[in-house]
Design an enzyme around this catalytic site. Sequence first.
Site, PDB file in Angstrom:
ATOM      1  N   GLY A  51      11.438 -31.123 -81.665  1.00 45.46           N
ATOM      2  CA  GLY A  51      12.301 -32.163 -81.132  1.00 45.46           C
ATOM      3  C   GLY A  51      12.170 -33.441 -81.929  1.00 45.46           C
ATOM      4  N   SER A  83      12.103 -37.999 -81.222  1.00 48.26           N
ATOM      5  CA  SER A  83      12.075 -39.076 -80.235  1.00 48.26           C
ATOM      6  C   SER A  83      12.268 -40.430 -80.909  1.00 48.26           C
ATOM      7  CB  SER A  83      10.745 -39.067 -79.475  1.00 48.26           C
ATOM      8  OG  SER A  83       9.674 -39.338 -80.359  1.00 48.26           O
ATOM      9  N   ASP A  99      23.193 -31.565 -76.100  1.00 45.85           N
ATOM     10  CA  ASP A  99      23.662 -32.427 -75.020  1.00 45.85           C
ATOM     11  C   ASP A  99      22.495 -33.287 -74.556  1.00 45.85           C
ATOM     12  OD1 ASP A  99      25.242 -33.493 -72.914  1.00 45.85           O
ATOM     13  OD2 ASP A  99      26.307 -31.582 -72.757  1.00 45.85           O
ATOM     14  N   CYS A 135      26.435 -36.724 -67.120  1.00 48.82           N
ATOM     15  CA  CYS A 135      27.628 -36.639 -67.970  1.00 48.82           C
ATOM     16  C   CYS A 135      28.608 -37.769 -67.704  1.00 48.82           C
ATOM     17  CB  CYS A 135      28.304 -35.285 -67.776  1.00 48.82           C
ATOM     18  SG  CYS A 135      27.365 -33.928 -68.524  1.00 48.82           S
ATOM     19  N   GLY A 161      38.389 -27.953 -82.280  1.00 51.97           N
ATOM     20  CA  GLY A 161      38.891 -27.456 -81.009  1.00 51.97           C
ATOM     21  C   GLY A 161      38.159 -28.125 -79.864  1.00 51.97           C
ATOM     22  N   ALA A 162      38.308 -27.568 -78.687  1.00 45.89           N
ATOM     23  CA  ALA A 162      37.634 -28.130 -77.513  1.00 45.89           C
ATOM     24  C   ALA A 162      36.652 -27.129 -76.920  1.00 45.89           C
ATOM     25  CB  ALA A 162      38.668 -28.539 -76.470  1.00 45.89           C
ATOM     26  N   ASP A 163      36.141 -26.229 -77.762  1.00 45.76           N
ATOM     27  CA  ASP A 163      35.163 -25.265 -77.266  1.00 45.76           C
ATOM     28  C   ASP A 163      33.844 -25.951 -76.961  1.00 45.76           C
ATOM     29  OD1 ASP A 163      36.322 -22.575 -77.147  1.00 45.76           O
ATOM     30  OD2 ASP A 163      36.716 -22.864 -79.277  1.00 45.76           O
ATOM     31  N   ASP A 164      33.011 -25.260 -76.189  1.00 41.28           N
ATOM     32  CA  ASP A 164      31.782 -25.860 -75.682  1.00 41.28           C
ATOM     33  C   ASP A 164      30.659 -25.895 -76.697  1.00 41.28           C
ATOM     34  OD1 ASP A 164      32.558 -26.311 -72.802  1.00 41.28           O
ATOM     35  OD2 ASP A 164      32.959 -24.169 -72.964  1.00 41.28           O
ATOM     36  N   ASP A 221      32.584 -24.322 -69.468  1.00 40.69           N
ATOM     37  CA  ASP A 221      31.806 -24.881 -68.365  1.00 40.69           C
ATOM     38  C   ASP A 221      32.402 -26.232 -67.997  1.00 40.69           C
ATOM     39  OD1 ASP A 221      30.840 -26.231 -70.622  1.00 40.69           O
ATOM     40  OD2 ASP A 221      28.768 -26.228 -69.942  1.00 40.69           O
TER      41      ASP A 221
END
Length: 343
Positions: free
Chosen positions: A134, A136, A63, A13, A43-46, A221
């Site tokens: 996913g 790539s 992430d 991170c 907002g700043a929520d996760d 978190d």
Amino acid sequence: MVRLTDYVTSGGCACKIGPYILNRVLKAVMPVTNEHVLADMTGADDAGVYKLSESLALVQTLDFFTPVVNDPTLFGKIAAANALSDVYAMGGTPLTAMNIVGFPVPLVEQGVLTDVLNGAAAIVAESGAAIVGGHSIENKEPIFGMSVTGQVNPNNIWKNKGAQAGDVLVLTKRIGTGIMNNALKGDLFPTGTAQAVTSMSTLNRMAAEVAHAFTVHACTDVTGFSLMGHSVEMASASDVTIHIKALDIPLFDDVVEAAQMGLVPAASYGNRKAITDVQVDAELDPVWMDILFDPQTSGGLLFAVPEREGTALVEALHEADIDCACIVGTVESFSGLSVRVTA
């Protein structure tokens, strides 16, 4: 032997775009929303939350980052645990995950990506979710992460808004992964770095499950914007002042010594520049500035709970083998400052 960290300038991170720069960008972006959205990018929520019915909502997050460790399997585990954490931070349960891959082709041909994907798969399996696909691309620096979808009752979402004066703050993981990751690159402080690696590859699943038996007023978190950054977000969203007691913060072994040696991520200084609504007691050793603003990778959950439940929550977390969980501060009525830190 492949050393993944040799391919990147910053890892985990700590490679995020700094909040000072990011905030300027987001202020100029038009939000796209509707009445079903319960949490979004304004907002700043996760994570984002989208209501499907009176009893069911989707939690969506993603992430990804560059390697923080050299071992490919371990990198996959850490990246997966970090991505899944946002669902737990919203009070949700992960359902599905999708791989996000950007890798140099030579590393793919050497089987490195295979090991990364298998490491991530092991953590997703532990969470009870399923991997459904996913995407790539070829990239000079290796990056890996996940897009995760979970579920939550829309009437029981944990947000970073809602902390109340009189609450205590419970943290479930140690602080110092950014500093320890730099130490790891230099093969220094083996005890502390081993603790950090274990912590980063551990899911927040058990901590969240334990906390569901308590009254959680707010939750986040602790990741790349540091303990200070995420505390400011919670305080600002809740219109309160958060009081952190530095000497109560659980740290990895050797974090203080490593920081004093200068093993501090560049992102720590970016956090300091952006996160200004913090007052740190001048009597604290200056090294605490490096620790408080250290960018965390796959960090713990920070809960705001009623004072009467704080000790019981910590004891329950200890019984679940989350031995480092402790009360790190309190919530106060707003005093004109988001966060203050004392000894």
